[in-house]
Design a protein around this motif. Structure first.
Motif, PDB file in Angstrom:
ATOM      1  N   ALA A  46      10.731   1.326   3.567  1.00 50.90           N
ATOM      2  CA  ALA A  46       9.445   1.640   4.204  1.00 50.90           C
ATOM      3  C   ALA A  46       9.616   2.054   5.656  1.00 50.90           C
TER       4      ALA A  46
ATOM      5  N   ASN B 241       3.318  -3.742   5.826  1.00 49.81           N
ATOM      6  CA  ASN B 241       3.544  -2.433   5.221  1.00 49.81           C
ATOM      7  C   ASN B 241       2.198  -1.774   4.970  1.00 49.81           C
ATOM      8  N   LYS B 242       2.023  -0.590   5.506  1.00 46.52           N
ATOM      9  CA  LYS B 242       0.734   0.106   5.411  1.00 46.52           C
ATOM     10  C   LYS B 242       0.388   0.492   3.976  1.00 46.52           C
ATOM     11  N   THR B 243       1.394   0.738   3.166  1.00 47.62           N
ATOM     12  CA  THR B 243       1.155   1.309   1.842  1.00 47.62           C
ATOM     13  C   THR B 243       1.052   0.283   0.724  1.00 47.62           C
ATOM     14  N   THR B 244       1.469  -0.972   0.982  1.00 42.66           N
ATOM     15  CA  THR B 244       1.420  -1.976  -0.085  1.00 42.66           C
ATOM     16  C   THR B 244       1.218  -3.374   0.480  1.00 42.66           C
ATOM     17  N   PHE B 245       0.562  -4.222  -0.312  1.00 47.88           N
ATOM     18  CA  PHE B 245       0.381  -5.624   0.050  1.00 47.88           C
ATOM     19  C   PHE B 245       1.207  -6.528  -0.854  1.00 47.88           C
ATOM     20  N   SER B 246       2.023  -5.925  -1.718  1.00 45.71           N
ATOM     21  CA  SER B 246       2.872  -6.716  -2.607  1.00 45.71           C
ATOM     22  C   SER B 246       3.996  -7.356  -1.798  1.00 45.71           C
TER      23      SER B 246
ATOM     24  N   SER C  61       4.745   3.572   8.817  1.00 39.25           N
ATOM     25  CA  SER C  61       4.287   2.729   7.708  1.00 39.25           C
ATOM     26  C   SER C  61       4.490   1.243   7.938  1.00 39.25           C
TER      27      SER C  61
END
Length: 227
Positions: free
Chosen positions: A168, A122-127, A100
């Motif tokens: 992550a 982070n693959k799962t979020t851009f926050s 991730s």
């Protein structure tokens, strides 16, 4: 004279990758560009010619391209451009992860004195998140933005970099290569060994021609006296 070809600096075959980073998530697209040639193969050091490449053999300003729609973990490794004549490009090392987190750092060498920005992705979020950056296994910076900039890089900045995001995971490691500024002697074709050989041969050739000319004049002069 044929030896003059020794003094001509030929443009090298150069491989670069878009996006310019050495780490990718699995299934991401990647495009290799090979500058200086119009027909070539992108070759994986262990797997040979990349058959999944969609080639465009038009020679453009950025070079001919080889696009891979989805890159996989088994594609990790060293890549080069190889021409039919046996010319080989620089090596680009690509790491593909199913995890991730990746570190976005330049895949091609950077020049001394440049500013280099690395980012932890982070693959799962851009926050927003806090990332820890490491060099050669040791923590070097904590960033609340996920970015790290090295100002005016030098050879001492070369090394293995990675990053981690709490909750992550951790990215693979990638080597950052820093090259020295090209000096005039490195870029001036006349400083190349082939040019020194050419200059020596040209001097020898000129001397020989003068000697032959003097001999010819002497023979003609002797002929006139005999007559």
């Amino acid at each position: 004279m044929e030896v003059r070809a020794l003094c001509i600096k030929l443009s090298a075959v150069f491989l670069h990758v878009v996006p310019n980073r050495s780490q990718f998530f699995e299934y991401e697209p990647v495009t290799f560009y090979c500058e200086g040639v119009s027909h070539y193969n992108v070759v994986h050091k262990l797997r040979g010619k990349i058959k999944s490449c969609s080639y465009t053999n038009e020679k453009t300003a950025t070079g001919s391209s080889c696009s891979i729609k989805n890159i996989y973990t088994e594609d990790s490794g060293e890549f080069i451009c190889e021409t039919g004549g046996g010319e080989k490009s620089n090596i680009i090392n690509i790491s593909v992860t199913a995890g991730s987190v990746i570190l976005e750092s330049p895949a091609v060498p950077v020049m001394e004195g440049e500013d280099v920005t690395m980012s932890c992705r982070n693959k799962t979020t851009f926050s927003s998140f806090t990332a820890e950056f490491y060099k050669d296994g040791l923590p070097i910076r904590n960033s609340s933005t996920g970015y790290m900039t090295i100002g005016r890089v030098s050879k001492s900045d070369e090394g293995l970099y990675k990053c981690s995001i709490s909750g992550a995971g951790e990215s693979p490691e990638s080597w950052l290569t820093v090259t020295a500024n090209h000096t005039e002697s490195e870029t001036d074709p006349s400083s190349q060994p082939g040019c020194h050989i050419y200059l020596i041969l040209r001097t020898v050739f000129t001397i020989m021609m003068l000697v032959l000319l003097l001999l010819l004049v002497g023979l003609l002069h002797c002929g006139k006296i005999s007559n």
